[in-house]
Write a protein that holds these residues in place. Structure first.
Motif, short mmCIF file in Angstrom:
data_model
loop_
_atom_site.label_atom_id
_atom_site.label_comp_id
_atom_site.label_asym_id
_atom_site.label_seq_id
_atom_site.Cartn_x
_atom_site.Cartn_y
_atom_site.Cartn_z
N THR A 145 0.81 -1.21 0.00
CA THR A 145 0.00 0.00 0.00
C THR A 145 0.85 1.26 0.00
O THR A 145 0.37 2.33 -0.32
N HIS A 146 2.12 1.12 0.37
CA HIS A 146 2.95 2.30 0.45
C HIS A 146 4.40 1.88 0.51
O HIS A 146 4.71 0.77 0.93
N GLY A 147 5.29 2.74 0.06
CA GLY A 147 6.70 2.48 0.26
C GLY A 147 7.39 1.95 -0.98
O GLY A 147 6.78 1.66 -2.00
N GLU A 148 8.71 1.83 -0.86
CA GLU A 148 9.53 1.41 -1.99
C GLU A 148 10.40 0.23 -1.59
O GLU A 148 10.83 0.12 -0.44
N ILE A 149 10.62 -0.64 -2.56
CA ILE A 149 11.60 -1.71 -2.37
C ILE A 149 12.62 -1.53 -3.48
O ILE A 149 12.36 -1.87 -4.63
N LEU A 150 13.73 -0.93 -3.16
CA LEU A 150 14.70 -0.59 -4.20
C LEU A 150 15.78 -1.65 -4.29
O LEU A 150 16.55 -1.86 -3.35
N TYR A 151 15.82 -2.30 -5.46
CA TYR A 151 16.91 -3.22 -5.72
C TYR A 151 17.84 -2.53 -6.69
O TYR A 151 17.43 -2.16 -7.79
N GLN A 152 19.09 -2.30 -6.32
CA GLN A 152 20.06 -1.56 -7.12
C GLN A 152 19.41 -0.29 -7.66
O GLN A 152 19.63 0.08 -8.82
N GLY A 153 18.56 0.34 -6.87
CA GLY A 153 17.94 1.57 -7.30
C GLY A 153 16.63 1.42 -8.06
O GLY A 153 15.95 2.41 -8.31
N HIS A 154 16.26 0.20 -8.45
CA HIS A 154 15.00 0.02 -9.17
C HIS A 154 13.92 -0.40 -8.20
O HIS A 154 14.12 -1.29 -7.38
N ASN A 155 12.75 0.20 -8.36
CA ASN A 155 11.68 -0.09 -7.40
C ASN A 155 10.92 -1.36 -7.78
O ASN A 155 10.15 -1.40 -8.74
N ILE A 156 11.12 -2.40 -6.98
CA ILE A 156 10.49 -3.69 -7.24
C ILE A 156 8.98 -3.61 -7.03
O ILE A 156 8.20 -4.29 -7.70
N ALA A 157 8.57 -2.72 -6.13
CA ALA A 157 7.15 -2.66 -5.78
C ALA A 157 6.30 -2.25 -6.98
O ALA A 157 5.13 -2.62 -7.06
N THR A 158 6.88 -1.49 -7.91
CA THR A 158 6.07 -1.02 -9.04
C THR A 158 6.55 -1.61 -10.36
O THR A 158 6.18 -1.14 -11.43
N MET A 159 7.39 -2.63 -10.28
CA MET A 159 8.00 -3.16 -11.50
C MET A 159 7.01 -4.00 -12.30
O MET A 159 6.15 -4.67 -11.74
N ARG A 160 7.15 -3.95 -13.64
CA ARG A 160 6.30 -4.80 -14.48
C ARG A 160 6.73 -6.25 -14.33
O ARG A 160 7.90 -6.54 -14.08
N SER A 161 5.79 -7.15 -14.53
CA SER A 161 6.12 -8.56 -14.23
C SER A 161 7.21 -9.08 -15.17
O SER A 161 8.01 -9.93 -14.79
N ARG A 162 7.27 -8.54 -16.39
CA ARG A 162 8.31 -8.98 -17.31
C ARG A 162 9.71 -8.66 -16.75
O ARG A 162 10.63 -9.48 -16.80
N ASP A 163 9.84 -7.47 -16.18
CA ASP A 163 11.14 -7.09 -15.61
C ASP A 163 11.43 -7.89 -14.34
O ASP A 163 12.57 -8.26 -14.07
N LEU A 164 10.37 -8.15 -13.58
CA LEU A 164 10.54 -8.95 -12.37
C LEU A 164 11.07 -10.33 -12.72
O LEU A 164 11.97 -10.85 -12.08
N GLN A 165 10.48 -10.91 -13.76
CA GLN A 165 10.93 -12.24 -14.19
C GLN A 165 12.41 -12.26 -14.49
O GLN A 165 13.09 -13.25 -14.27
N ARG A 166 12.89 -11.15 -15.04
CA ARG A 166 14.29 -11.10 -15.39
C ARG A 166 15.18 -11.07 -14.13
O ARG A 166 16.30 -11.55 -14.14
N LEU A 167 14.66 -10.46 -13.07
CA LEU A 167 15.45 -10.37 -11.83
C LEU A 167 15.39 -11.67 -11.02
O LEU A 167 16.38 -12.17 -10.52
N ARG A 168 14.18 -12.19 -10.91
CA ARG A 168 13.96 -13.35 -10.05
C ARG A 168 14.76 -14.56 -10.53
O ARG A 168 14.74 -14.90 -11.71
N GLY A 169 15.41 -15.21 -9.60
CA GLY A 169 16.16 -16.41 -9.95
C GLY A 169 17.51 -16.07 -10.53
O GLY A 169 18.42 -16.89 -10.54
N LYS A 170 17.66 -14.86 -11.06
CA LYS A 170 18.94 -14.49 -11.65
C LYS A 170 19.70 -13.57 -10.72
O LYS A 170 20.82 -13.85 -10.31
#
Lengths: 313, 698, 337
Positions: free
Chosen positions: B66-91
């Motif tokens: 509902t609020h806040g940021e989860i920044l991975y290397q500066g990118h906000n995971i909380a608002t990331m598109r699922s395609r980009d998330l897929q690229r991060l997850r597991g890798k």
């Protein structure tokens, strides 16, 4: 693995033995004297006794049971009391007709049911799921004879595009006039389709909630791969069992559907045997149906075991 | 400081909507630097796993950020598109799960499950990926990697499964690794080897690790920095040494005071009063205030900010500068050399063998014998606590069910108060059933959820003391409830309306209702949250002092055992390997197995150094035990062929201390103690107690 | 998985997947509806210490009322039940009354749903037909569930040889398809209402026993059973006092599912001419007789067909919803005929 199959076969034989005892004793205690019911109420005592002797009804029950069992094991079920033909060939012919009907329904319903079930399971709570769930619930709730009669009303009486009855000449096979197969097959299909769909959906939903599907997602795999590679194989495993159980349903369904459409199959024969008190026919039909059902279950068990890596013998 | 790998800023997360909304995470912020292990510690329902999953961009169905940021290397995971998330997850971000068996796909080989990650993320060809998996398996010390690859998860042991999951997480060299209770559910010696592996990984990679656990001992071993969570909030954050030395949040100090510690056996355990809040029950103010001894009006009226103690230490408390860790010394449990009185319970050469049919056919004659308990003898005196320690599969559960009479075909003799105990409970006279009671591990399972507390306690009362309590059953139940510190108002409640600690006290009350002599306590606290374990332990202690019960206390947790028992026996594969007074067992001479167990305990005390003695492999099957000494296949001190050929003798080390080993006693005595103070550690264990002279306020 | 267990092998084959009735342990976890699924906590090492009952789950009745998907079919069922009770009072004609010269009439002011071959009022016959269907399906369910539960609990509690023998027999009986077995039993006893009840009950016993046995096996793993055994309690006490109270939710759900099967089977038996006999009005029999004149008097078939479909659909919907409320995991599709 071999041991497992042997064990299951042993159980099959055990089941058939129990069933044969049950069938035999049930037909033994049928109210009314079989010989008299054949000859009619006016028959003299002498003629009844003579028929009893001819049928061997004067011998002790266990002797007749053993005879019958050995005969049955060799495919000899005696002679029909009413139709005066050997039971073996008669039920074989009818079995062929029923298998054609049931096989068709199964071949069409299983792929559709699995597809619908998977879609509903994946889209749980979405409109597609609601539509499928409500539709299939209606499907499982309608007795076959209601579906059958309504189909006749619509397609035979009103639209007149399909025959209402599936009567066949003795030497015909169902494929010589495929139109007569349509309505019975659709009726049978409607019910089994609904069942298999619902079970596949449930299985899909429970698999989608597992930790390993979550793991697959968190490995960054695309949704398609998660579903096809991780969820589906595990979700479809129980479907094997479900299909086997469906065969039990189908047999029950066949009895009704064949009666509705006067289709000359095993189900109709069963009803005729029962209403006519045709003991040898009744015994043979019951044993055969039980065998089919138990055998289907055995196949399902073996398949399940082979396909499930969690079981290794 | 370099740029953090992960930076969580004011994260709020809730489940459900409308009035049923559960605000599971509220305003959580922290950073993790490359190469750093951040320990996130808290009890069930505090939101720690939710935060862990959120860091992977995964929110369980029904939940939303509902609020806040989860920044991975500066990118906000909380608002990331699922395609980009897929690229991060597991890798780049990978996760190690709590339950490795359910987290692995049961119908794929473990090799395939890692290969697909490599193929998908790195575009490796299958042969390359295969080689990479073999390398990974070697680096996590899985035996014969090439064979293991072709196995299915259920064919591996729990420890091996977790190694596979770790290898899977490490497959693409992630920059951020999230570990969610990776050792929970594993035996303590297996846990130790996994923790070693994690420590080694930390040295080898520059990955940032977020380590989530409820276990303070594990945190002390693996973490560089610690975040303590309570009720969806960060209560305190500090470097690991500092948080254990000078905690500044009352919850942190409470936790530390509630957890038993082998290295501080003489410190009283103080449970945190009250109960864990339900997730989402938060209404305002400080969530810990209802349980806090420092709380004042301001704590319920306004929400405390995260106060800065120093530039790396923060505590969410108005009174952090008053909070300190006080440890109160208590009398160490008196150590008995052997039962001071005639034994109340005497077990002589008890054996329980199972026959396991090997054939598939029921009439198959192929059978093998499982020796679950193989010749166990011991005595328990009046008002004595004898602890039985061992890992899963050692036979301790079989032993306890044999004593209470739930097992057939038991060999050997059992004497209760000098009278023979029949193996089957049905054949025992009423008086014997009464004198021997049992408290089970999990009160959720041992209390019938369909019965009220009154029904639960009155049943044994009527059964065993029907004449005595005629006409005043209810009064008696009330007084028994009071003796376990539960109020009369609990009488008509159902177990589901009680907290875990309360339920276990009801289970104890049920045992007391029979007015027994001996109570078998089968892991009575291992199903409870740490902050309430102490309540039950202290209650058991108090009851024994007042009413003189004898306990057979079964546990896998050496710290708990150290706190409570007079004597200890250590079991392995159906045999007693060592028995003796508690302090003797915790000091050399040790049995090599006891030594390994002691070395494996995760101690909530970073100033302590433990010898690193690790057991390789898994416990052998009791159906196919090793020849000679049962422990020889894993023994780090195996001396030679004698261990493989001869069953070791019980050697007497004096004072009732006996060790079953071929190694001469003198050599065992010369072994270094496992638990030592770290060189240059500020204070000595003993001193810790002396420093806290002022009595603890309640 | 509970409802998919069909034989012991396969049960083992499922790899230890057992149903956990949250009703058996810790209904609190599920009571909030919002227990964060990603927050399992220290699994084996902690219980949810949620404390006192301020958020106790609302009673089953209130949950039913609040869920339209259950309340509406429930209301329809109640309406049917009410009709069954007052049918003779509200039926325009006695259901067996012949109106000579008025056979196969279409719906009219006199006969709202038309007449059959004897000129009997179809509406009255459909209304009164509710009685036999309720009588048969409820009695048969009660009979089958009662015996099946006892058998299942006993087999599940004692396990070992008892279990093996009982369940093998159950498997053997279950290898008769339901309808065929019912037909056989009826052939043996002759067609009469009481025999239809017995026949369907017998069909249900092994099927209910199978399910309740798996529930019993699940309950049996609880330590309160061991606690009772350690007190030396007798088997009867443990089965009836310790196990049965925890088996209620699945028993109730199973009963509601069974009722819908009982309606289907009894209607099919009626259709095949082996159930309730003339002149007693029976929906299945009405359809059987009506299908011969379907081209000229379709209302003979339609009225009972609609009635039976409505009844079974609402029973199924109700059972579905009930299981979702009582067994928090939801009903796994009933692969149990």
């Amino acid at each position: 693995m071999l041991q497992f199959i042997v064990r299951r076969l042993a159980f099959l034989v055990f089941t058939l033995l129990i069933v044969s005892v049950v069938i035999f004793s049930v037909t033994e205690v049928l109210p009314g004297n079989a010989a008299r019911s054949i000859l009619g109420a006016e028959a003299t005592e002498q003629s009844v006794a003579a028929l009893e002797e001819r049928l061997g009804l004067d011998r002790p029950a266990w002797e007749r049971y053993v005879d019958w069992l050995f005969g049955a094991a060799q495919g000899d079920f005696g002679e029909s009391l009413r139709m005066n033909v050997p039971v073996g060939p008669l039920i074989l012919e009818r079995l062929g007709n029923s298998l054609a009907l049931a096989g068709m329904a199964l071949l069409i319903s299983v792929p559709i049911a699995i597809t619908l079930g998977v879609i509903a399971g994946l889209r749980q709570g979405k409109p597609e799921d609601h539509a499928i769930s409500v539709g299939t619930l209606a499907g499982v709730s309608m007795p076959e004879f209601v579906v059958g009669v309504v189909l006749i009303l619509v397609f035979a009486s009103t639209l007149s595009i399909l025959p209402a009855s599936s009567l066949m000449e003795p030497d015909q096979n169902p494929f010589s006039n495929p139109a007569i197969l349509v309505l019975p097959a659709v009726t049978l299909l409607a019910v089994t389709l609904a069942h298999t769909t619902r079970m596949t959906r449930a299985s899909m939903i429970s698999v989608m909630q597992t930790d390993y599907v979550r793991t697959a997602l968190l490995k960054g795999l695309p949704w398609r791969r998660v579903v096809l590679r991780h969820a589906l194989p595990n979700a479809l495993l129980p479907t094997i069992t479900i299909i086997a159980i469906n065969i039990g349903w189908m047999i029950g369904g066949l009895i009704v559907v064949e009666t509705v459409f006067s289709y000359p199959g095993l189900g109709q024969l069963t009803i005729r045997a029962i209403t006519n008190r045709d003991v040898p026919l009744m015994q043979a039909v019951a044993l055969l149906i039980t065998f089919i059902y138990a055998f289907a279950n055995l196949i399902a068990d073996v398949l399940y075991t082979i396909l499930n890596p969690r079981i290794r013998y | 400081m370099s740029n953090p790998v992960l930076s969580i800023k004011d994260l709020h997360l809730s489940y459900g909507s409308g009035p049923a909304r559960v605000r599971a995470v509220r305003g959580v912020s922290f950073d993790i630097q490359p190469g750093e292990v951040l320990g996130v510690v808290g009890e069930s329902g505090c939101g720690k796993s939710t935060v862990g999953f959120a860091a992977m961009g995964y929110v369980a169905p029904g939940g939303q950020i509902t609020h806040g940021e989860i920044l991975y290397q500066g990118h906000n995971i909380a608002t990331m598109r699922s395609r980009d998330l897929q690229r991060l997850r597991g890798k780049e971000i990978a996760m190690v799960f709590q339950n490795p068996l359910t987290s692995l796909n049961p119908s794929m080989t473990v090799g395939e499950q890692i290969i697909e990650v490599l193929e998908h993320h790195t575009g490796m060809r299958e042969s390359e990926a295969r080689q990479r998996v073999i390398d990974l398996f070697e680096s996590v010390y899985l035996p014969s990697p090439e064979e293991t690859m072709h196995r299915y998860p259920h064919q591996l042991s729990g420890g091996q499964q977790q190694r596979v999951v770790i290898a899977m997480a490490m497959a693409c060299d992630p920059a951020l690794l999230i570990m969610d209770e990776p050792t929970t559910g594993l035996d303590v010696t297996t846990e130790a080897t996994i923790l070693d592996l994690i420590a080694e990984l930390k040295e080898k990679t520059s990955a940032a690790i977020m380590y989530i656990t409820h276990n303070l001992g594990v945190i002390a071993r693996v973490a560089d920095r610690v975040v303590v969570m309570y009720s969806g909030e960060v209560a305190e954050e500090a470097p690991v040494g500092e948080i254990f030395a000078t905690p500044r949040h009352p919850y942190t100090t409470g936790l530390m005071g509630a957890v038993p510690d082998v290295s501080r056996a003489n410190i009283a355990l103080r449970p945190i009063p009250g109960q864990l809040p339900r997730p989402g029950s938060y209404t305002g103010g400080c969530p810990f205030a209802p349980r806090c001894s420092y709380a004042q009006d301001v704590c319920t009226e306004s929400h405390p900010p995260l106060e800065e103690v120093n530039d790396r230490h923060f505590a969410r408390c108005f009174f952090w500068d008053q909070v300190s860790l006080k440890r109160e010394e208590v009398e160490v449990v008196p150590e008995a050399q052997k039962p001071q009185t005639d034994p109340v319970l005497k077990i002589d050469n008890l054996k329980k063998y199972y026959e396991q049919s090997l054939g598939i056919l029921p009439w198959s004659s192929k059978k093998r014998v499982v020796k679950a308990v193989d010749g166990v003898s011991f005595e328990i005196g009046e008002q004595e606590t004898l602890a039985l320690v061992g890992e899963s599969g050692c036979g301790k559960t079989t032993l306890s069910s044999a004593i209470v009479g739930l097992t057939d075909d038991v060999d050997g003799e059992m004497l209760l108060d000098g009278k023979k105990l029949e193996p089957r409970v049905k054949k025992r006279p009423m008086s014997q059933r009464q004198q021997l009671q049992i408290v089970f591990q999990n009160p959720d399972s041992s209390l019938n959820p369909a019965h009220t507390i009154y029904e639960i306690i009155s049943r044994p009362l009527k059964l065993f003391r029907g004449e005595e309590v005629k006409g005043r059953v209810k009064d008696e139940v009330v007084s028994i409830l009071e003796s376990v510190n539960l109020h009369e108002s609990y009488l008509w409640r159902y177990p589901s309306q009680l907290s875990g600690g309360e339920k276990q006290r009801v289970a104890i009350a049920r045992a007391l209702a029979a007015n027994p002599k001996v109570i078998i306590c089968d892991e009575p606290v291992s199903a409870l949250d740490v902050s309430v374990q102490a309540t039950v332990l202290n209650l058991l202690k108090k009851l024994q002092e007042e009413d003189g019960y004898s306990y057979l206390f079964i546990s896998h947790d050496l710290s708990v055992v150290r706190y409570l028992s007079n004597r200890v026996m250590v079991m392995y594969l159906g045999h007693i390997m060592e028995i003796g007074p508690t302090s003797e067992v915790f000091h050399p001479p040790y049995h090599p197995y006891t030594e390994a167990l002691t070395s494996a305990i995760p101690l909530p005390n970073p100033q302590i150094e433990q010898a690193q003695i690790r057991l390789q492999g898994a416990v052998p099957s009791a159906a196919n035990p090793p020849s000679g000494c049962p422990f020889q296949t894993r023994c780090p001190r195996k001396i030679g062929s004698i261990c493989e050929e001869e069953f070791p003798p019980m050697q007497d080390a004096g004072d009732g201390h006996q060790i079953r080993c071929h190694i001469p006693l003198d050599e065992l005595k010369a072994v270094e103690p496992v638990i030592r103070m770290k060189k240059g550690a500020a204070r000595d264990v003993e001193e810790v107690a002396e420093h806290s002279e002022q009595p603890v306020s309640d | 998985m509970l409802y998919q267990q069909h034989n012991p092998e396969r049960q083992r084959a499922l790899g230890g997947i057992t149903v956990h009735h949250s009703t058996i342990a810790g209904s609190h976890e599920h009571g909030h509806g919002g227990q964060p699924p990603g927050e399992p906590g220290p699994d084996a090492n902690a219980s949810y210490d949620y404390g006192v009952d301020d958020t106790e789950t609302p009673s089953v009745f209130r949950q039913i009322i609040r869920t339209p998907g259950v309340a509406i079919p429930g209301a329809i069922l109640l309406m049917f039940l009410l009709i069954a009770v007052v049918a003779p009072l509200i039926a325009p004609y006695p259901p067996t009354e012949f109106h000579s010269g008025r056979s196969y009439e279409g719906p009219s002011a006199d006969f709202l749903l038309g007449t059959d071959q004897f000129g009997r009022d179809i509406l009255s016959r459909v209304l009164v037909g509710t009685r036999s269907i309720f009588l048969v399906s409820f009695s048969a369910t009660a009979f089958g569930v009662l015996l099946g539960t006892l058998v299942g609990l006993t087999a599940g509690y004692y396990g070992g040889k008892t279990d093996e023998i009982v369940m093998r027999i159950a498997d053997a009986v279950m290898s008769f398809p339901s309808l065929l077995l019912a037909l056989f039993v009826l052939t043996m006893f002759g067609p009469a209402v009481i025999n239809v009840i017995i026949a369907i009950g017998i069909v249900f016993i092994p099927r209910v026993a199978r399910i309740i046995r798996s529930v019993a096996l699940d309950i049996r793993t609880n330590q309160f059973i061991q606690a009772a055994e350690a007190r030396g309690e007798r088997g009867v006490y443990i089965i009836l006092r310790e196990m049965l109270p925890n088996a209620w939710p699945p028993i109730i759900v199973e009963s509601s599912i069974r009722v819908s099967y009982a309606i289907l089977i009894s209607a099919s038996l009626g259709f095949l001419g082996l159930g309730v006999q003339e002149p007693t009005p029976d929906w299945g029999l009405m359809i059987s007789q009506g299908r011969n004149v379907i081209a000229v008097a379709p209302w003979n078939v339609l009225a009972p067909a609609v009635a039976i479909s409505a009844l079974v659909i609402s029973t199924n919907l109700f059972a579905d919803g009930l299981s979702r409320i009582l067994l928090a995991g939801g009903r796994v599709e009933g692969a149990n005929e």
